[in-house]
Enzyme design. Sequence first.
Site, mmCIF file in Angstrom:
data_model
loop_
_atom_site.group_PDB
_atom_site.id
_atom_site.type_symbol
_atom_site.label_atom_id
_atom_site.label_comp_id
_atom_site.label_asym_id
_atom_site.label_seq_id
_atom_site.Cartn_x
_atom_site.Cartn_y
_atom_site.Cartn_z
ATOM 1 N N ASP A 189 4.513 31.595 14.639
ATOM 2 C CA ASP A 189 5.676 31.054 15.344
ATOM 3 C C ASP A 189 5.499 31.333 16.828
ATOM 4 O OD1 ASP A 189 8.192 29.881 15.579
ATOM 5 O OD2 ASP A 189 9.067 31.119 14.002
ATOM 6 N N HIS A 216 6.074 25.634 23.627
ATOM 7 C CA HIS A 216 7.047 26.413 22.847
ATOM 8 C C HIS A 216 6.444 26.957 21.557
ATOM 9 C CE1 HIS A 216 10.833 25.427 25.072
ATOM 10 N NE2 HIS A 216 10.013 24.515 25.582
#
Length: 465
Positions: free
Chosen positions: A352, A151
């Site tokens: 991110d 993720h």
Amino acid sequence: MIVSNRAPSVDGSDDSGGLVVALKDALAKDGGLWIGGAAQQTERPSASLVLHHRADFDIGLCEMESGLYQDYYLGYSNSVLWPALHGRLDLIDVQPRYAAAYREVARRLARTIAEAVAEDDLIWVHDYQLIPLAHELKALGVKSRIGFFLHIPLPDLQTFKAIPDWRDLARWLADYDLVGFQTQRDLGHMINIFRHTLRGELRANGNMGIDGREIALGCFPISINVDGFRRLADEGAADTPPPPLPRLIGVDRLDYSKGLPQRLAGYEVFLESNPEFHSQVGLLQVAPPTRDDVDAYKEIRSELEHLAGHINGRFGTVDWTPVQYIHRALPRDQLAVLFRLSRVGLVTPLFDGMNLVAKEYVAAQDEADPGVLILSQFAGAAEEMPEALIVNPHDPQDIARAIKAALEMPLAERVERHGALYSHLRIHDVDHWSAAFLKRLLSVERIGVDGVAHFPGLEPWAAAG
Ligand code: ADQ
């Protein structure tokens, strides 16, 4: 089987997290088991999974001692891997007992899973806390197909090599049958790491050959429940008055990867160079606490509070507070309305994996009068959302320019940019993400009882191997 660091709640009362929303429908369709790595801490852990039945799927909790859990979770996962994979090598805290605990948790989980798994089950492992799991499962003779989804970002080779156990981590990743990433950026880094570390060879089908095995690799950008989030915004906005001034909004866990001080620095430059906007705009930053026991998180909190106070002290008046800061989580329906009623969404992480807030902000807008998304070039979401105003979060002037452009953007341009972002999002929602990953995992051939795998399209290699 889904395996993640934490399982959803047994009574379904806390199903709002992105991962749970994303996967519960996929599990419910065919029946499944969600295993929570370290959900239960006790001084006398059970050797087997503690099973609970929900109407939609089952939950299996793997218990462990709290000391082990702390060293695995706050230690190796969040004081070594999280900073390293986000490129913050200055924040790594390497302690030998952390690595040992990380490995031990994977071993324990593997033992409990091996007891419960059937050969044709698919096992989908989530995120950086559980990288060694396939290795441990295979050591116990588990023959199921095992997929892994990261993720968070995978950095470039040089950064990756700063992790003391980088060779082990690369080896463990190569033990999966499918490894999935959020972005092409991260996928490229994986290919390079496998080439360099394990002499991996890229095949024509995009998979990697390593030590006579083939590992499937893919890019699967995660998303949100677009229609559901949009509905929350519609319902809540109907009886919420708009804010007195146009609002900029930021919503992030209070994490150093999210670029919060840099965002405030950009806002300060904006106010400094555009006095005509004083008393005409406000920034709302919602940043709930997270991983409070790790020092780096205490520091980011005091830095942010200092900066917000500094900007308010410098520009604020009796009638105007330039920065409103809320240090707690808000219910999702309230977030959806806040997004809808904000003229600008500020999403400026330094690095991110994806960033779901960017997608939530777009999904919540009124398409007839939408707000503008300002998005960091280092958010995974930037690969899919080029119609946002893309900024360099390290450059406060760039953020300041984007804020001004967003506030002054004519309606027609806002509608056009939002329309493009929203139509992409409606197709690429969270169901699309999980279906794509599972379809790919299903297409990977299972290792036969003789230990020989047959991969579609690669029969000559399989026969030789
Ligand atoms: P996170 O780092 O947690 O996730 P993100 O993708 O932005 O980051 O997801 C955060 C979620 O928490 C969003 O759904 C957001 O609405 C919610 N949230 C944030 N602040 C909140 C608040 N104050 N109150 C309530 N809810 C709040 C990791 C990776 C990301 C990746 C996701 C999913 O770091 O890059 O996108 O996993 O794969």
